[in-house]
Design a protein around this motif. Structure first.
Motif, short mmCIF file in Angstrom:
data_model
loop_
_atom_site.label_atom_id
_atom_site.label_comp_id
_atom_site.label_asym_id
_atom_site.label_seq_id
_atom_site.Cartn_x
_atom_site.Cartn_y
_atom_site.Cartn_z
N VAL A 170 0.86 -1.18 0.00
CA VAL A 170 0.00 0.00 0.00
C VAL A 170 0.89 1.23 0.00
CG1 VAL A 170 -1.97 -1.10 1.12
CG2 VAL A 170 -0.19 -0.03 2.52
N ARG A 171 0.29 2.35 -0.35
CA ARG A 171 1.01 3.62 -0.38
C ARG A 171 0.80 4.35 0.93
NH1 ARG A 171 5.20 5.47 -3.60
NH2 ARG A 171 5.12 7.73 -3.83
N SER A 172 1.90 4.83 1.52
CA SER A 172 1.83 5.59 2.76
C SER A 172 2.73 6.81 2.60
CB SER A 172 2.29 4.73 3.94
OG SER A 172 2.27 5.46 5.15
N GLY A 173 2.13 7.97 2.39
CA GLY A 173 2.92 9.16 2.08
C GLY A 173 3.63 8.97 0.76
N SER A 174 4.93 9.15 0.75
CA SER A 174 5.70 8.97 -0.49
C SER A 174 6.46 7.65 -0.50
CB SER A 174 6.69 10.14 -0.67
OG SER A 174 7.58 10.20 0.44
N THR A 175 6.03 6.69 0.33
CA THR A 175 6.71 5.39 0.38
C THR A 175 5.71 4.25 0.20
OG1 THR A 175 6.48 5.25 2.80
CG2 THR A 175 8.48 6.28 1.95
N ASP A 176 6.25 3.08 -0.13
CA ASP A 176 5.45 1.87 -0.29
C ASP A 176 5.81 0.92 0.85
OD1 ASP A 176 4.73 2.91 -2.89
OD2 ASP A 176 6.69 2.19 -3.59
N ARG A 177 4.80 0.23 1.36
CA ARG A 177 5.07 -0.72 2.44
C ARG A 177 4.07 -1.86 2.39
NH1 ARG A 177 1.02 -0.09 5.93
NH2 ARG A 177 0.07 1.97 6.24
N ILE A 178 4.41 -2.96 3.05
CA ILE A 178 3.51 -4.11 3.14
C ILE A 178 2.27 -3.71 3.94
CG2 ILE A 178 3.25 -6.38 4.22
CD1 ILE A 178 4.75 -6.68 1.74
N ALA A 179 1.10 -4.14 3.45
CA ALA A 179 -0.15 -3.83 4.14
C ALA A 179 -0.22 -4.54 5.49
CB ALA A 179 -1.33 -4.25 3.27
N THR A 180 -0.80 -3.87 6.46
CA THR A 180 -1.00 -4.48 7.76
C THR A 180 -2.21 -5.41 7.72
OG1 THR A 180 -2.48 -2.74 8.56
CG2 THR A 180 -0.11 -2.40 8.87
N ARG A 181 -2.37 -6.21 8.75
CA ARG A 181 -3.52 -7.11 8.84
C ARG A 181 -4.83 -6.32 8.83
NH1 ARG A 181 -4.82 -12.25 10.83
NH2 ARG A 181 -7.04 -12.54 10.43
N ASP A 182 -4.87 -5.21 9.57
CA ASP A 182 -6.07 -4.38 9.60
C ASP A 182 -6.40 -3.81 8.23
OD1 ASP A 182 -6.43 -4.87 12.27
OD2 ASP A 182 -5.52 -2.99 12.95
N GLU A 183 -5.37 -3.38 7.50
CA GLU A 183 -5.60 -2.83 6.16
C GLU A 183 -6.12 -3.90 5.20
OE1 GLU A 183 -2.32 0.80 6.07
OE2 GLU A 183 -1.68 -1.26 5.73
N LEU A 184 -5.58 -5.10 5.31
CA LEU A 184 -6.07 -6.20 4.47
C LEU A 184 -7.52 -6.53 4.81
CD1 LEU A 184 -3.02 -8.65 4.32
CD2 LEU A 184 -4.04 -7.39 2.42
N ASP A 185 -7.84 -6.56 6.10
CA ASP A 185 -9.22 -6.83 6.52
C ASP A 185 -10.16 -5.77 5.94
OD1 ASP A 185 -8.47 -9.07 7.90
OD2 ASP A 185 -8.44 -8.09 9.88
N GLU A 186 -9.71 -4.51 5.96
CA GLU A 186 -10.54 -3.42 5.44
C GLU A 186 -10.77 -3.58 3.93
OE1 GLU A 186 -10.41 1.47 5.05
OE2 GLU A 186 -9.05 0.43 6.41
N ILE A 187 -9.71 -3.97 3.20
CA ILE A 187 -9.85 -4.19 1.76
C ILE A 187 -10.87 -5.28 1.48
CG2 ILE A 187 -8.66 -5.07 -0.29
CD1 ILE A 187 -6.14 -3.62 0.68
#
Length: 203
Positions: A170-187
């Motif tokens: 996922v995109r966070s500000g100007s960087t890319d990072r692995i999605a958290t469990r909560d973010e995956l659940d939201e998707i």
């Protein structure tokens, strides 16, 4: 725009003196004058609806470069660092979309893209590394006599998008990072909700 546009074919192009954040489009019947459809179109380029396109000018690209990287804009010198490129594409697809300028350095310096057939390379890299596939809008242009590739990634309709063998970014500000469990659940929750709600009608 401030004036009527008559559709004499399936699609219509019109010039914009500036790029507004959004505008409202009312589709009226030519025979009856009744409202057929309505759309509020968000033109906060580089994220656009799937059936709306904007021809990106050199001045607009220079303005993006001047503003620097952010949650929707990424600079990369080329495609040689495939992992970093794919991570950004997947991250844009899983969030709000964005634009990658290939041939621009991290410090906004225009270096030009060195790869031969870069458009073909971009599409091949994404087909082999993204699941589900990501189809970007790719345009080439010259700035200061140096070739630049503008890669526009729309927010995906089939989230989550995965970098094969590495995970969901996922995109966070100007960087890319692995999605958290909560973010995956939201998707997944949003995906289930959209699958059970009535589909929007597009024109």
């Amino acid at each position: 725009i401030g004036h009527d546009i008559v559709f004499d074919e399936e699609s219509k192009s019109f010039p914009l003196e500036f790029t507004p954040d959004n505008f409202d489009v009312y589709l009226l019947s030519r025979k009856t004058g009744k409202l057929v459809d309505y759309r509020r179109i968000n033109l906060r380029w580089p994220t656009l609806q799937r059936d709306v396109t904007i021809e990106v000018t050199v001045d607009e690209i220079l303005e993006l470069i001047r503003r620097g990287e952010n949650d929707r804009v990424e600079f990369k010198q080329g495609i040689s660092k495939i992992d970093e490129f794919v991570e950004t594409v997947v991250a844009f697809s899983n969030t709000s979309g964005g634009t990658i300028l290939l041939g621009v350095g991290d410090h906004s310096d225009i270096v030009g893209i060195g790869e031969t057939k870069p458009e073909e390379t971009v599409r091949n890299v994404l087909r082999s590394h993204c699941e589900p596939p990501v189809e970007p809008d790719v345009k080439s242009t010259l700035i200061d006599q140096r070739p630049i590739l503008v890669v526009q990634i729309k927010e995906g309709e089939n989230k989550p998008y995965t970098f094969r063998g590495k995970g969901v970014y996922v995109r966070s500000g100007s960087t890319d990072r692995i999605a958290t469990r909560d973010e995956l659940d939201e998707i997944y929750d949003r995906k289930r909700s959209e699958s059970t709600s009535p589909r929007r009608r597009y024109w």
